[in-house]
Design an enzyme around this catalytic site. Structure first.
Site, PDB file in Angstrom:
ATOM      1  N   CYS A  10       0.866  -1.189   0.000  1.00 53.43           N
ATOM      2  CA  CYS A  10       0.000   0.000   0.000  1.00 53.43           C
ATOM      3  C   CYS A  10       0.898   1.233   0.000  1.00 53.43           C
ATOM      4  O   CYS A  10       2.074   1.151  -0.386  1.00 53.43           O
ATOM      5  CB  CYS A  10      -0.982  -0.020   1.175  1.00 53.43           C
ATOM      6  SG  CYS A  10      -0.198  -0.042   2.805  1.00 53.43           S
ATOM      7  N   ASN A  13       2.289   1.410   4.375  1.00 50.74           N
ATOM      8  CA  ASN A  13       2.600   0.127   5.027  1.00 50.74           C
ATOM      9  C   ASN A  13       2.291   0.159   6.530  1.00 50.74           C
ATOM     10  O   ASN A  13       2.983  -0.478   7.320  1.00 50.74           O
ATOM     11  CB  ASN A  13       4.078  -0.284   4.791  1.00 50.74           C
ATOM     12  CG  ASN A  13       4.392  -1.724   5.186  1.00 50.74           C
ATOM     13  OD1 ASN A  13       5.526  -2.021   5.547  1.00 50.74           O
ATOM     14  ND2 ASN A  13       3.429  -2.614   5.133  1.00 50.74           N
ATOM     15  N   CYS A  15      -1.478   0.614   7.365  1.00 53.44           N
ATOM     16  CA  CYS A  15      -2.913   0.304   7.493  1.00 53.44           C
ATOM     17  C   CYS A  15      -3.305  -0.938   6.686  1.00 53.44           C
ATOM     18  O   CYS A  15      -3.586  -1.989   7.247  1.00 53.44           O
ATOM     19  CB  CYS A  15      -3.764   1.496   7.040  1.00 53.44           C
ATOM     20  SG  CYS A  15      -3.503   2.990   8.010  1.00 53.44           S
ATOM     21  N   ARG A  16      -3.349  -0.803   5.334  1.00 53.03           N
ATOM     22  CA  ARG A  16      -3.907  -1.873   4.506  1.00 53.03           C
ATOM     23  C   ARG A  16      -2.971  -3.061   4.302  1.00 53.03           C
ATOM     24  O   ARG A  16      -3.383  -4.219   4.494  1.00 53.03           O
ATOM     25  CB  ARG A  16      -4.313  -1.301   3.133  1.00 53.03           C
ATOM     26  CG  ARG A  16      -5.477  -0.343   3.194  1.00 53.03           C
ATOM     27  CD  ARG A  16      -5.619   0.451   1.913  1.00 53.03           C
ATOM     28  NE  ARG A  16      -4.494   1.381   1.732  1.00 53.03           N
ATOM     29  CZ  ARG A  16      -4.291   2.127   0.666  1.00 53.03           C
ATOM     30  NH1 ARG A  16      -5.129   2.042  -0.365  1.00 53.03           N
ATOM     31  NH2 ARG A  16      -3.268   2.960   0.607  1.00 53.03           N
ATOM     32  N   SER A  17      -1.732  -2.810   3.892  1.00 58.40           N
ATOM     33  CA  SER A  17      -0.875  -3.968   3.546  1.00 58.40           C
ATOM     34  C   SER A  17      -0.473  -4.803   4.760  1.00 58.40           C
ATOM     35  O   SER A  17      -0.371  -6.035   4.634  1.00 58.40           O
ATOM     36  CB  SER A  17       0.330  -3.554   2.705  1.00 58.40           C
ATOM     37  OG  SER A  17       1.151  -2.626   3.361  1.00 58.40           O
ATOM     38  N   ASP A 126      -8.336   3.513   1.208  1.00 53.46           N
ATOM     39  CA  ASP A 126      -7.392   3.890   2.252  1.00 53.46           C
ATOM     40  C   ASP A 126      -8.170   4.419   3.465  1.00 53.46           C
ATOM     41  O   ASP A 126      -8.841   5.446   3.366  1.00 53.46           O
ATOM     42  CB  ASP A 126      -6.481   4.981   1.691  1.00 53.46           C
ATOM     43  CG  ASP A 126      -5.392   5.372   2.662  1.00 53.46           C
ATOM     44  OD1 ASP A 126      -5.423   4.906   3.824  1.00 53.46           O
ATOM     45  OD2 ASP A 126      -4.514   6.153   2.267  1.00 53.46           O
TER      46      ASP A 126
HETATM   47  P1  4NP Z   1      -1.796   2.740   4.099  1.00 53.89           P
HETATM   48  O1  4NP Z   1      -2.487   4.070   4.692  1.00 53.89           O
HETATM   49  O2  4NP Z   1      -1.226   3.129   2.753  1.00 53.89           O
HETATM   50  O3  4NP Z   1      -2.938   1.782   3.976  1.00 53.89           O
HETATM   51  O4  4NP Z   1      -0.743   2.320   5.091  1.00 53.89           O
HETATM   52  C1  4NP Z   1      -1.815   5.281   4.816  1.00 53.89           C
HETATM   53  C2  4NP Z   1      -0.957   5.485   5.869  1.00 53.89           C
HETATM   54  C3  4NP Z   1      -0.313   6.693   6.021  1.00 53.89           C
HETATM   55  C4  4NP Z   1      -0.555   7.705   5.099  1.00 53.89           C
HETATM   56  C5  4NP Z   1      -1.406   7.503   4.040  1.00 53.89           C
HETATM   57  C6  4NP Z   1      -2.045   6.276   3.881  1.00 53.89           C
HETATM   58  N1  4NP Z   1       0.079   8.963   5.264  1.00 53.89           N
HETATM   59  O5  4NP Z   1      -0.197   9.874   4.470  1.00 53.89           O
HETATM   60  O6  4NP Z   1       0.899   9.132   6.193  1.00 53.89           O
END
Ligand code: 4NP
Length: 163
Positions: A10, A13, A15-17, A126
């Site tokens: 993602c 790294n 939340c989703r992955s 997301d």
């Molecule tokens: P992820 O979610 O891609 O599913 O881990 C996010 C985590 C952090 C951020 C964006 C999306 N950020 O902008 O810090």
């Protein structure tokens, strides 16, 4: 039995992955005929070394999957040769991965949601900027995709073992 190596990817790294990694690891323990090695990474460097978001940890813990020991890392070029599959959570992740994918690399690079297209383009939304509810939706979506992906891996494995 051949080990199948899968990298879930993602943006951050956190939340989703990491959630997808935990769900796939749990699915692998339930399928005796499947030997999976799963890792996760982000296309961005924002959160390197951090634990998963506490909301992801909680959403997975609610279904008995512990992802709290994971640590965020960024995708590296070597991943394209090490892993058999690299699965992206959304179209931006996929585009960013394609931009750094070496020519003739080993890994199959696909959208994870292609294995259960319950939303537009198969994207896993997301949840980072939303409320906790969004993490439950994310987990349920990832669980459905994971079932489809594991079924696909098992069918591919069956075909190759018949050759
Ligand atoms: P992820 O979610 O891609 O599913 O881990 C996010 C985590 C952090 C951020 C964006 C999306 N950020 O902008 O810090």
């Amino acid at each position: 039995m051949k080990t199948i190596k899968v990298l879930t990817v993602c943006l951050g790294n956190i939340c989703r992955s990491p959630a997808a990694q935990g769900i796939l690891q749990a699915a692998a323990t339930q399928h005796k005929g499947l030997d999976l090695q799963v890792d996760s990474a982000g296309t961005a460097a924002y959160h390197i070394g951090k634990s998963p978001d506490p909301r992801s940890i909680r959403a997975l813990s609610d279904v008995g999957v512990n992802i709290s020991a994971q640590q965020a890392r960024q995708v590296k070029v070597e991943d394209f040769d090490y892993f058999d599959w690299i699965v992206a959570m959304d179209a931006d992740n996929l585009a960013n991965l394609k931009a750094i994918q070496p020519a003739h690399s080993h890994a199959k690079l696909v959208m994870f949601g292609a294995y259960h297209t319950s939303v537009a383009l198969g994207e896993v939304q997301d949840p980072y900027y939303g409320e906790y509810d969004g993490f439950v939706v994310m987990r349920e979506h990832l669980q459905r995709i994971s079932e489809g992906f594991v079924a696909h891996l098992m069918s591919v494995d069956q075909e190759s073992s018949c050759l």
